[in-house]
Design a protein around this motif. Structure first.
Motif, mmCIF file in Angstrom:
data_model
loop_
_atom_site.group_PDB
_atom_site.id
_atom_site.type_symbol
_atom_site.label_atom_id
_atom_site.label_comp_id
_atom_site.label_asym_id
_atom_site.label_seq_id
_atom_site.Cartn_x
_atom_site.Cartn_y
_atom_site.Cartn_z
ATOM 1 N N SER A 66 0.831 -1.196 0.000
ATOM 2 C CA SER A 66 0.000 0.000 0.000
ATOM 3 C C SER A 66 0.866 1.248 0.000
ATOM 4 N N VAL A 67 0.366 2.323 -0.628
ATOM 5 C CA VAL A 67 1.089 3.587 -0.604
ATOM 6 C C VAL A 67 0.440 4.549 0.388
ATOM 7 N N LYS A 68 -0.312 4.025 1.323
ATOM 8 C CA LYS A 68 -0.926 4.880 2.338
ATOM 9 C C LYS A 68 0.143 5.611 3.138
ATOM 10 N N ASP A 69 1.251 4.910 3.400
ATOM 11 C CA ASP A 69 2.341 5.544 4.135
ATOM 12 C C ASP A 69 3.631 5.276 3.365
ATOM 13 N N GLU A 70 3.940 6.145 2.407
ATOM 14 C CA GLU A 70 5.062 5.910 1.512
ATOM 15 C C GLU A 70 6.394 5.940 2.231
ATOM 16 N N SER A 71 6.471 6.651 3.374
ATOM 17 C CA SER A 71 7.729 6.721 4.101
ATOM 18 C C SER A 71 8.158 5.336 4.605
ATOM 19 N N LYS A 72 7.210 4.404 4.756
ATOM 20 C CA LYS A 72 7.544 3.057 5.220
ATOM 21 C C LYS A 72 8.017 2.158 4.077
ATOM 22 N N TYR A 73 7.510 2.392 2.888
ATOM 23 C CA TYR A 73 7.684 1.408 1.828
ATOM 24 C C TYR A 73 8.559 1.884 0.672
ATOM 25 N N GLY A 74 9.278 2.966 0.846
ATOM 26 C CA GLY A 74 10.215 3.370 -0.187
ATOM 27 C C GLY A 74 9.644 4.389 -1.131
ATOM 28 N N ALA A 75 10.233 4.463 -2.316
ATOM 29 C CA ALA A 75 9.967 5.543 -3.255
ATOM 30 C C ALA A 75 8.562 5.496 -3.836
ATOM 31 N N LEU A 76 8.025 6.683 -4.046
ATOM 32 C CA LEU A 76 6.795 6.838 -4.822
ATOM 33 C C LEU A 76 7.168 6.601 -6.277
ATOM 34 N N LYS A 77 6.541 5.636 -6.925
ATOM 35 C CA LYS A 77 6.939 5.231 -8.275
ATOM 36 C C LYS A 77 5.856 5.613 -9.279
ATOM 37 N N VAL A 78 6.266 6.340 -10.310
ATOM 38 C CA VAL A 78 5.339 6.838 -11.322
ATOM 39 C C VAL A 78 5.839 6.440 -12.702
ATOM 40 N N GLY A 79 4.952 5.897 -13.505
ATOM 41 C CA GLY A 79 5.261 5.597 -14.897
ATOM 42 C C GLY A 79 4.592 6.614 -15.803
ATOM 43 N N PHE A 80 5.329 7.150 -16.754
ATOM 44 C CA PHE A 80 4.798 8.135 -17.694
ATOM 45 C C PHE A 80 4.615 7.502 -19.072
ATOM 46 N N ILE A 81 3.493 7.789 -19.680
ATOM 47 C CA ILE A 81 3.250 7.442 -21.077
ATOM 48 C C ILE A 81 3.036 8.742 -21.838
ATOM 49 N N LEU A 82 3.867 8.987 -22.825
ATOM 50 C CA LEU A 82 3.814 10.230 -23.585
ATOM 51 C C LEU A 82 3.166 9.984 -24.936
ATOM 52 N N ALA A 83 2.086 10.692 -25.208
ATOM 53 C CA ALA A 83 1.436 10.596 -26.512
ATOM 54 C C ALA A 83 2.249 11.359 -27.547
ATOM 55 N N ARG A 84 2.037 11.044 -28.796
ATOM 56 C CA ARG A 84 2.658 11.840 -29.853
ATOM 57 C C ARG A 84 2.156 13.274 -29.764
ATOM 58 N N SER A 85 3.050 14.234 -29.935
ATOM 59 C CA SER A 85 2.734 15.664 -29.804
ATOM 60 C C SER A 85 2.296 16.013 -28.390
ATOM 61 N N PHE A 86 2.884 15.351 -27.394
ATOM 62 C CA PHE A 86 2.552 15.634 -25.995
ATOM 63 C C PHE A 86 3.038 17.033 -25.611
ATOM 64 N N THR A 87 2.456 17.561 -24.544
ATOM 65 C CA THR A 87 2.827 18.892 -24.057
ATOM 66 C C THR A 87 4.058 18.787 -23.169
ATOM 67 N N LEU A 88 5.155 19.337 -23.626
ATOM 68 C CA LEU A 88 6.425 19.212 -22.918
ATOM 69 C C LEU A 88 6.383 19.883 -21.544
ATOM 70 N N SER A 89 5.786 21.071 -21.464
ATOM 71 C CA SER A 89 5.783 21.808 -20.196
ATOM 72 C C SER A 89 5.049 21.036 -19.108
#
Length: 328
Positions: free
Chosen positions: A3-26
């Motif tokens: 669970s990510v209820k308490d991230e300080s216990k279980y390590g890094a917050l992990k995020v995966g990004f999917i970029l569409a063609r012509s995605f907004t860079l900013s």
């Protein structure tokens, strides 16, 4: 997956990004940089408290709307490796913005109950995959009408900056991508990590999901955030006029309270301001298109061309035909 209820216990917050063609860079850069700066002290950029990958079906460069290219850093690994998968959209083009393998990966993540977040027009991608039908979607005022046309049965609003509705998130894009990322940092890491990221980014404060998009319809000036939200709703519902009672309820007010606020700040009733917004839209259509007047009348919420023409003359001092002829 822990669970990510308490991230300080279980390590890094992990995020995966999917970029569409012509995605907004900013939008992508602000989101990922908020994670980067929250992950370590000052601007050391170590992946201590957060980690991320740009996912792709190939390692081919992905071109953003401004022409800058970004390379995926990972293949499509198990979605359960991530706490969130963020889909970053951009230009609304008629061609396909993600391939079939990417679509299947997003569906797989949804099936495994991994929270999905659409940034900018990434919400359109999630909606096309049938993943937003029961979730409130937040889109930019710029894309609101297109979203309604393409997904008429999906709940959507264009007055807020971002929204997290159970296992789906959505964000209007632009600078609000940093606000949404900061919200996740605060929830899963700490307030101190959020503060560190924002200070390095020179952002005075993180705006919440209740903050209003910085849009002033017709440059109408008002200070109350509830009035700003109502104005955006009016501008987004030109054809199907929203009753004053419903406008008031959308911001937690009674009709009388909303009318009092309008009179205090704009010296006019909600109905008068709504008519002004509709007439300005009609004027734009008269000058910028060759659409028949009956079509324009219907588009701005009038069933009668004659009624529309009379009101138009009262507001602008000449009929739609006279105005169009004068500017031909």
């Amino acid at each position: 997956m822990k669970s990510v209820k308490d991230e300080s216990k279980y390590g890094a917050l992990k995020v995966g990004f999917i970029l569409a063609r012509s995605f907004t860079l900013s939008a992508f850069a602000l989101f990922v940089d908020t994670l980067r700066l929250a992950s370590d002290e000052a601007d050391k950029s170590g992946r201590v408290l957060a980690d991320w990958h740009v996912l792709g079906s190939t390692r081919h460069l992905i071109t953003s709307s401004c022409g800058v290219q970004v390379a995926p850093t990972s293949d499509f690994i198990d979605p359960r490796e991530f706490h969130y998968i963020v889909v970053v959209g951009g230009l609304l083009k008629p061609d396909i913005t993600i391939d079939n393998q990417t679509s299947e990966y997003i569906r797989k993540a949804a099936g495994q109950k991994i929270p999905l977040i659409g940034i900018c027009t990434g919400t359109f991608i999630l909606a096309r995959l049938g993943l937003m039908k029961t979730h409130q979607t937040c889109v930019s005022w710029l894309h609101y009408q297109v979203y309604r046309e393409q997904f008429p049965d999906n709940p959507v609003r264009s007055d807020r900056l971002f929204n997290l509705d159970r296992s789906r998130g959505s964000c209007a894009g632009g600078s609000s991508a940093a606000d949404m990322a900061a919200f996740l940092v605060r929830r899963h890491i700490s307030i101190d990590a959020e503060r560190n990221a924002l200070e390095v980014l020179q952002i005075e404060r993180a705006r919440s999901g209740l903050d209003i998009q910085p849009r002033k319809p017709l440059a109408i000036q008002c200070q109350d955030s509830r009035l700003k939200a109502v104005l955006i709703t009016m501008e987004s519902h030109i054809e199907n006029v929203v009753p004053t009672e419903d406008l008031a309820a959308s911001v937690g007010l009674s009709r009388r309270q909303l009318e009092r606020l309008f009179m205090e700040e704009m010296k006019a009733s909600p109905g008068a301001i709504y008519t002004r917004i509709r007439m300005e839209r009609a004027k734009h259509l008269v000058l910028q298109t060759q659409a028949p007047l009956i079509e324009i009348a219907i588009e701005v919420g009038f069933g009668s061309a004659s009624h529309f023409a009379r009101l138009f003359r009262r507001v602008f001092g000449q009929s739609p035909t006279e105005l169009r002829r004068a500017h031909a």
